[in-house]
Scaffold this motif. Structure first.
Motif, mmCIF file in Angstrom:
data_model
loop_
_atom_site.group_PDB
_atom_site.id
_atom_site.type_symbol
_atom_site.label_atom_id
_atom_site.label_comp_id
_atom_site.label_asym_id
_atom_site.label_seq_id
_atom_site.Cartn_x
_atom_site.Cartn_y
_atom_site.Cartn_z
ATOM 1 N N PHE A 182 0.715 -1.086 0.017
ATOM 2 C CA PHE A 182 -0.261 -0.313 -0.085
ATOM 3 C C PHE A 182 0.890 1.262 0.263
ATOM 4 O O PHE A 182 0.793 1.828 -0.893
ATOM 5 C CB PHE A 182 -0.874 -0.646 0.970
ATOM 6 C CG PHE A 182 -1.611 1.313 1.475
ATOM 7 C CD1 PHE A 182 -2.883 1.820 0.550
ATOM 8 C CD2 PHE A 182 -1.327 2.310 2.072
ATOM 9 C CE1 PHE A 182 -3.723 2.361 0.846
ATOM 10 C CE2 PHE A 182 -1.521 3.359 2.053
ATOM 11 C CZ PHE A 182 -3.156 3.964 1.781
ATOM 12 N N ASP A 183 1.845 1.241 0.466
ATOM 13 C CA ASP A 183 2.703 1.776 0.907
ATOM 14 C C ASP A 183 3.521 2.561 -0.502
ATOM 15 O O ASP A 183 3.916 4.149 -0.568
ATOM 16 C CB ASP A 183 4.253 2.162 2.192
ATOM 17 C CG ASP A 183 2.835 2.178 3.250
ATOM 18 O OD1 ASP A 183 2.063 2.804 3.795
ATOM 19 O OD2 ASP A 183 4.233 1.634 4.452
ATOM 20 N N ALA A 188 2.109 1.806 -3.431
ATOM 21 C CA ALA A 188 0.995 2.407 -4.364
ATOM 22 C C ALA A 188 0.911 3.863 -3.891
ATOM 23 O O ALA A 188 0.712 4.996 -4.771
ATOM 24 C CB ALA A 188 0.049 1.341 -4.025
ATOM 25 N N ARG A 189 0.676 4.123 -2.632
ATOM 26 C CA ARG A 189 0.864 5.347 -1.811
ATOM 27 C C ARG A 189 1.618 6.485 -3.368
ATOM 28 O O ARG A 189 1.078 7.867 -3.487
ATOM 29 C CB ARG A 189 0.458 5.654 -0.567
ATOM 30 C CG ARG A 189 -0.643 5.333 -0.368
ATOM 31 C CD ARG A 189 -1.934 5.931 -0.818
ATOM 32 N NE ARG A 189 -2.210 7.762 -0.284
ATOM 33 C CZ ARG A 189 -2.317 8.701 -1.687
ATOM 34 N NH1 ARG A 189 -3.435 8.316 -2.126
ATOM 35 N NH2 ARG A 189 -1.846 9.760 -0.688
ATOM 36 N N MET A 214 1.226 6.674 -6.935
ATOM 37 C CA MET A 214 0.346 7.862 -7.260
ATOM 38 C C MET A 214 0.944 8.977 -7.235
ATOM 39 O O MET A 214 -0.131 10.031 -8.180
ATOM 40 C CB MET A 214 -0.370 8.049 -5.731
ATOM 41 C CG MET A 214 -1.859 6.454 -5.522
ATOM 42 S SD MET A 214 -3.079 6.266 -7.246
ATOM 43 C CE MET A 214 -3.695 8.151 -6.794
ATOM 44 N N TRP A 269 -3.344 -2.601 -5.081
ATOM 45 C CA TRP A 269 -3.419 -1.521 -4.382
ATOM 46 C C TRP A 269 -3.093 -0.120 -5.410
ATOM 47 O O TRP A 269 -4.318 0.726 -5.157
ATOM 48 C CB TRP A 269 -2.658 -1.426 -3.329
ATOM 49 C CG TRP A 269 -2.331 -1.889 -2.055
ATOM 50 C CD1 TRP A 269 -1.907 -2.857 -1.321
ATOM 51 C CD2 TRP A 269 -4.159 -1.494 -1.160
ATOM 52 N NE1 TRP A 269 -1.978 -3.779 -0.665
ATOM 53 C CE2 TRP A 269 -3.580 -2.264 0.067
ATOM 54 C CE3 TRP A 269 -4.670 -1.163 -1.251
ATOM 55 C CZ2 TRP A 269 -4.508 -2.603 1.351
ATOM 56 C CZ3 TRP A 269 -5.420 -0.637 0.051
ATOM 57 C CH2 TRP A 269 -5.595 -1.540 0.349
ATOM 58 N N LEU A 270 -2.438 -0.211 -6.327
ATOM 59 C CA LEU A 270 -2.371 0.993 -7.053
ATOM 60 C C LEU A 270 -3.275 1.244 -7.819
ATOM 61 O O LEU A 270 -3.716 2.305 -8.004
ATOM 62 C CB LEU A 270 -1.178 0.549 -8.174
ATOM 63 C CG LEU A 270 -0.556 1.754 -9.010
ATOM 64 C CD1 LEU A 270 -0.741 3.357 -8.063
ATOM 65 C CD2 LEU A 270 0.527 1.878 -9.267
ATOM 66 N N LEU A 322 -6.414 2.088 -5.696
ATOM 67 C CA LEU A 322 -6.053 3.717 -5.208
ATOM 68 C C LEU A 322 -6.446 4.957 -6.442
ATOM 69 O O LEU A 322 -6.494 5.744 -6.340
ATOM 70 C CB LEU A 322 -4.723 4.176 -5.000
ATOM 71 C CG LEU A 322 -4.524 3.579 -3.635
ATOM 72 C CD1 LEU A 322 -2.440 3.920 -2.929
ATOM 73 C CD2 LEU A 322 -5.305 4.587 -2.286
ATOM 74 N N GLN A 331 -10.021 4.343 -7.002
ATOM 75 C CA GLN A 331 -10.517 6.186 -6.042
ATOM 76 C C GLN A 331 -10.389 7.164 -6.974
ATOM 77 O O GLN A 331 -11.526 7.973 -6.485
ATOM 78 C CB GLN A 331 -10.149 5.765 -5.118
ATOM 79 C CG GLN A 331 -10.536 6.215 -3.310
ATOM 80 C CD GLN A 331 -10.369 6.805 -2.439
ATOM 81 O OE1 GLN A 331 -8.851 5.666 -2.481
ATOM 82 N NE2 GLN A 331 -11.132 6.388 -1.280
ATOM 83 N N ALA A 332 -9.308 7.444 -6.911
ATOM 84 C CA ALA A 332 -8.519 8.560 -7.778
ATOM 85 C C ALA A 332 -9.312 8.774 -8.207
ATOM 86 O O ALA A 332 -10.563 10.100 -9.344
ATOM 87 C CB ALA A 332 -7.500 9.115 -7.474
ATOM 88 N N TYR A 357 -6.686 8.481 -15.087
ATOM 89 C CA TYR A 357 -6.616 8.174 -14.234
ATOM 90 C C TYR A 357 -6.751 6.516 -14.780
ATOM 91 O O TYR A 357 -7.228 5.464 -14.506
ATOM 92 C CB TYR A 357 -7.197 8.579 -13.207
ATOM 93 C CG TYR A 357 -6.067 9.037 -11.795
ATOM 94 C CD1 TYR A 357 -5.339 8.618 -10.852
ATOM 95 C CD2 TYR A 357 -6.096 10.251 -12.457
ATOM 96 C CE1 TYR A 357 -4.500 9.404 -10.292
ATOM 97 C CE2 TYR A 357 -5.297 11.597 -11.942
ATOM 98 C CZ TYR A 357 -4.611 10.530 -9.972
ATOM 99 O OH TYR A 357 -3.807 11.018 -9.374
ATOM 100 N N THR A 378 -5.468 3.260 -14.592
ATOM 101 C CA THR A 378 -5.924 2.125 -14.492
ATOM 102 C C THR A 378 -6.121 0.387 -15.377
ATOM 103 O O THR A 378 -5.874 -1.078 -14.912
ATOM 104 C CB THR A 378 -7.232 2.239 -13.617
ATOM 105 O OG1 THR A 378 -7.970 2.194 -14.301
ATOM 106 C CG2 THR A 378 -7.260 3.309 -12.142
#
Length: 101
Positions: A31-32, A34-35, A38, A67-68, A71, A74-75, A91, A95
């Protein structure tokens, strides 16, 4: 946020605010990554960077990409809800590259 203002609640809230929460430091390393990724999403290069970082850090590629994907989706949804269709489309395109192996 509504917080009852009794003295017991304020005392509890005061203790909560002053103490760091160690749980916020423990999480999924994928997750980290992926964040972090972003911040610069750019088509196929994003998937390649995700794979490279996962490999370098000893993480599972598929989990990092998942995870990417989550995210970025969602964005994309958020940008669409604000009327920013060009950013949403960018975005959304990224994806779709994450799903390709």
């Amino acid at each position: 946020m509504h917080v009852p203002t009794s003295s017991a609640t304020l005392s509890t809230l005061d203790r909560f605010v002053r103490r760091p929460n160690p749980a916020s430091m423990a999480g999924d390393p994928s997750f980290d990554v992926a964040r972090f990724l972003m911040n610069e999403m750019s088509d196929a290069a994003t998937a390649l960077r995700a794979d490279a970082m996962a490999d370098r850090l000893g993480l599972d590629r598929d989990r990092t990409r998942a995870w990417l994907f989550a995210l970025a989706t969602q964005a994309a949804s958020w940008f669409l809800s604000t009327g920013d269709k060009p950013t949403h489309d960018a975005y959304h395109h990224v994806t779709s590259t994450l799903l390709r192996a």
